[in-house]
Design an enzyme around this catalytic site. Structure first.
Site, PDB file in Angstrom:
ATOM      1  N   HIS A 208      -1.748   4.900  -9.620  1.00  0.00           N
ATOM      2  CA  HIS A 208      -1.506   6.331  -9.386  1.00  0.00           C
ATOM      3  C   HIS A 208      -1.542   7.177 -10.653  1.00  0.00           C
ATOM      4  O   HIS A 208      -1.709   8.396 -10.563  1.00  0.00           O
ATOM      5  CB  HIS A 208      -0.144   6.535  -8.706  1.00  0.00           C
ATOM      6  CG  HIS A 208      -0.064   6.006  -7.314  1.00  0.00           C
ATOM      7  ND1 HIS A 208      -0.962   6.352  -6.336  1.00  0.00           N
ATOM      8  CD2 HIS A 208       0.820   5.142  -6.730  1.00  0.00           C
ATOM      9  CE1 HIS A 208      -0.634   5.736  -5.205  1.00  0.00           C
ATOM     10  NE2 HIS A 208       0.434   4.996  -5.421  1.00  0.00           N
TER      11      HIS A 208
ATOM     12  N   GLY B 290      18.989   1.461  -7.850  1.00  0.00           N
ATOM     13  CA  GLY B 290      18.521   1.975  -6.574  1.00  0.00           C
ATOM     14  C   GLY B 290      17.051   2.327  -6.510  1.00  0.00           C
ATOM     15  O   GLY B 290      16.550   2.659  -5.436  1.00  0.00           O
TER      16      GLY B 290
ATOM     17  N   HIS C  61      -0.742   2.792  -0.272  1.00  0.00           N
ATOM     18  CA  HIS C  61      -0.980   4.151  -0.764  1.00  0.00           C
ATOM     19  C   HIS C  61      -2.390   4.279  -1.328  1.00  0.00           C
ATOM     20  O   HIS C  61      -2.934   3.336  -1.903  1.00  0.00           O
ATOM     21  CB  HIS C  61       0.044   4.517  -1.836  1.00  0.00           C
ATOM     22  CG  HIS C  61       1.460   4.448  -1.362  1.00  0.00           C
ATOM     23  ND1 HIS C  61       1.963   5.322  -0.423  1.00  0.00           N
ATOM     24  CD2 HIS C  61       2.479   3.610  -1.681  1.00  0.00           C
ATOM     25  CE1 HIS C  61       3.236   5.023  -0.186  1.00  0.00           C
ATOM     26  NE2 HIS C  61       3.573   3.991  -0.933  1.00  0.00           N
TER      27      HIS C  61
ATOM     28  N   ARG D  45       9.986  -1.890   2.196  1.00  0.00           N
ATOM     29  CA  ARG D  45      10.975  -0.803   2.261  1.00  0.00           C
ATOM     30  C   ARG D  45      10.323   0.579   2.324  1.00  0.00           C
ATOM     31  O   ARG D  45      10.865   1.492   2.940  1.00  0.00           O
ATOM     32  CB  ARG D  45      11.901  -0.857   1.036  1.00  0.00           C
ATOM     33  CG  ARG D  45      12.887  -1.993   1.055  1.00  0.00           C
ATOM     34  CD  ARG D  45      13.666  -2.033  -0.262  1.00  0.00           C
ATOM     35  NE  ARG D  45      14.472  -0.841  -0.446  1.00  0.00           N
ATOM     36  CZ  ARG D  45      15.027  -0.489  -1.600  1.00  0.00           C
ATOM     37  NH1 ARG D  45      14.798  -1.225  -2.675  1.00  0.00           N
ATOM     38  NH2 ARG D  45      15.779   0.595  -1.693  1.00  0.00           N
TER      39      ARG D  45
ATOM     40  N   LYS E 153      10.866  -2.645  -8.852  1.00  0.00           N
ATOM     41  CA  LYS E 153      11.677  -3.618  -9.587  1.00  0.00           C
ATOM     42  C   LYS E 153      10.772  -4.619 -10.314  1.00  0.00           C
ATOM     43  O   LYS E 153      10.243  -5.539  -9.695  1.00  0.00           O
ATOM     44  CB  LYS E 153      12.614  -4.352  -8.631  1.00  0.00           C
ATOM     45  CG  LYS E 153      13.511  -3.408  -7.842  1.00  0.00           C
ATOM     46  CD  LYS E 153      14.499  -4.165  -6.998  1.00  0.00           C
ATOM     47  CE  LYS E 153      15.228  -3.194  -6.075  1.00  0.00           C
ATOM     48  NZ  LYS E 153      15.871  -2.098  -6.775  1.00  0.00           N
TER      49      LYS E 153
ATOM     50  N   ASP F 253       2.834  -3.495  -0.796  1.00  0.00           N
ATOM     51  CA  ASP F 253       3.566  -2.565   0.055  1.00  0.00           C
ATOM     52  C   ASP F 253       2.901  -2.376   1.412  1.00  0.00           C
ATOM     53  O   ASP F 253       3.432  -1.675   2.272  1.00  0.00           O
ATOM     54  CB  ASP F 253       3.753  -1.214  -0.636  1.00  0.00           C
ATOM     55  CG  ASP F 253       2.520  -0.729  -1.380  1.00  0.00           C
ATOM     56  OD1 ASP F 253       1.449  -1.338  -1.208  1.00  0.00           O
ATOM     57  OD2 ASP F 253       2.620   0.258  -2.129  1.00  0.00           O
TER      58      ASP F 253
END
Length: 453
Positions: free
Chosen positions: A156, A42, A195, A287, A46, A281
């Site tokens: 990050h 979950g 981000h 997502r 990935k 992203d």
């Protein structure tokens, strides 16, 4: 006269061809083991997406235009050029089996939920970092004009803290390698993930040798940093550029700000090398993301950076929609190679063909979400940042920078922790059997099944 003109024309054409060939010396780093690691059931990150990306690159035939490398693994000591000894030693020893013994250190180093402990965690960090470091070395040695490592871009991670799915900051380590021994005096870091590239900005916040430029969602989005007023400190004042954005950013809006800002940054800062973090992203339909960029809109940033003909390290980053990330990075590989107009929209048959259904095409339509970035607001922010760029010192001088320990001891001090026995590592097996490929099975690692979403 006609013959002379013909010879001159052939000579000019030949020279242009030689220049074109020279500017497309592309190296590509990939290790087949990278897709075996798994953050947990979950979890949105990935590593399997990297295997899917490579499969598309191979089946489009793009690998024929590049030098493909499997990087040797970097040592823990190399990682401490930026990260603290205690933190790297912790990553080396922590496993799902012993993590209950290190509860306080899990909290101290922010390892747990977003950055879970999983089988082979440190080896995973070594693999993605090795590609970025190896790419920087090839640029330093003038063996390539552009280097691609889609496994990298973990922007990050902090000096002594995991953050945002990132454990070791390969971006910072690669930049330090580019700056090493003044191989490159100035490095421009560009981040187009959704981000803020907070780990990289923080590492170089007080130096004028690295300019960081980040285009990102701001406000209620992780990590919550990257305000337009955050511009650096001390000698680094003005060398951190942040363009905060709202939901729904589309291709035209992104292009209208990216090209002027990056063009001015290159003009004023005059970098010797560029590191481009291509987090996927920011694509439509991610997502965890909320932008509305198409793959071509995302890749336009790569094309523009490529146009400066500077030594460039191209890295991956975020991206949580498994079927979209490989599409994006395969296409951007083609862009780097100048092959974007030759690859077909219809996807070639590959090992993960069913993942790309039902469309089975490279380019997908964007959503109809509203763009909450008004042209007036974007223009105002753009003018503010351009004015800030005009005020900094053109082509800044070089000063020595130090963000962490340089080549610290292999077994770091200061943490009362068992150090893993290095016997039976990939390096040992490679020495014993130099002609054999070391697999996860030989190392005792298990292969995790991937999730199809």
């Amino acid at each position: 006269f006609t013959y002379s003109l013909l010879i001159t024309s052939i000579s000019i054409t030949s020279s242009l061809f030689e220049i074109d060939v020279k500017m497309r010396r592309v190296s590509y780093f990939y290790d087949a083991e990278i897709g075996n690691y798994h953050y947990g059931q979950g979890h949105p990150m990935k590593p399997h997406r990297l295997r899917m990306t490579h499969n598309l690159v191979v089946n489009y035939g793009l690998y024929r235009r590049m030098e493909v490398f499997r990087p040797p693994r970097v040592s823990p000591a190399t990682m401490t050029r930026f990260h603290s000894d205690d933190y790297i030693n912790f990553l080396r020893v922590i496993t799902p089996d012993n993590m209950q013994d290190y509860i306080r250190r899990l909290q101290r180093f922010n390892v747990g939920e977003d950055c879970p402990v999983f089988d082979g965690l440190f080896e995973f960090c070594q693999l993605y970092t090795s590609g970025s470091m190896g790419g920087a070395i090839r640029l330093n040695e003038d063996q390539a004009d552009a280097v691609i490592n889609w496994a990298g871009g973990m922007h990050h991670a902090k000096k002594a803290e995991a953050s945002g799915f990132c454990y070791v900051n390969d971006c910072v380590l690669a930049i330090l390698e580019l700056l090493k021994n003044n191989k490159h005096h100035r490095v421009l870091y560009i981040d187009i993930g959704i981000h803020h590239g907070d780990g990289v900005e923080e590492a170089f916040y007080t130096t004028n040798r690295v300019m960081t430029v980040s285009f990102h969602k701001h406000g209620d989005s992780f990590p919550g940093t990257g305000d337009i007023l955050d511009t650096g400190h001390a000698e680094g004042k003005g060398y951190a550029i942040n363009f905060p954005l709202n939901d729904g950013m589309d291709d035209d809006s992104y292009k209208s700000i990216f090209r002027p800002i990056i063009g001015k940054a290159v003009e004023v800062f005059a970098p010797d090398a560029v590191v481009l973090q291509c987090g996927a992203d920011s694509l439509s339909g991610d997502r965890l993301g909320c932008f509305n960029l198409s793959i071509k809109g995302h890749a336009d940033c790569v094309e523009f950076v490529k146009s400066f003909n500077l030594p460039t390290l191209i890295l991956g980053g975020g991206g949580s929609t498994l079927r979209n990330v490989p599409r994006c990075w395969a296409y951007e590989t083609a862009v780097v190679l100048g092959e974007e107009n030759t690859i077909k929209d219809e996807l070639p048959f590959n090992d993960y063909f069913e993942y790309f259904g039902p469309d089975l095409r490279l380019h997908l339509p964007v959503s109809n979400m509203e763009n909450l970035n008004s042209p007036q607001e974007l223009e105002q922010k753009k003018i503010q940042l351009l004015e800030g760029l005009r005020e900094i010192e053109p082509v800044p001088g070089t000063t020595q920078i130090q963000t962490g320990q340089v080549e610290s001891q292999l077994n770091p001090r200061g943490i009362n922790m068992e150090v893993v026995d290095e016997g039976g590592t990939e390096e040992d097996m490679a020495d014993t059997h130099p002609d054999a490929r070391v697999t996860n099975l030989m190392l005792g690692h298990k292969e995790h099944p991937s999730e199809m979403y």
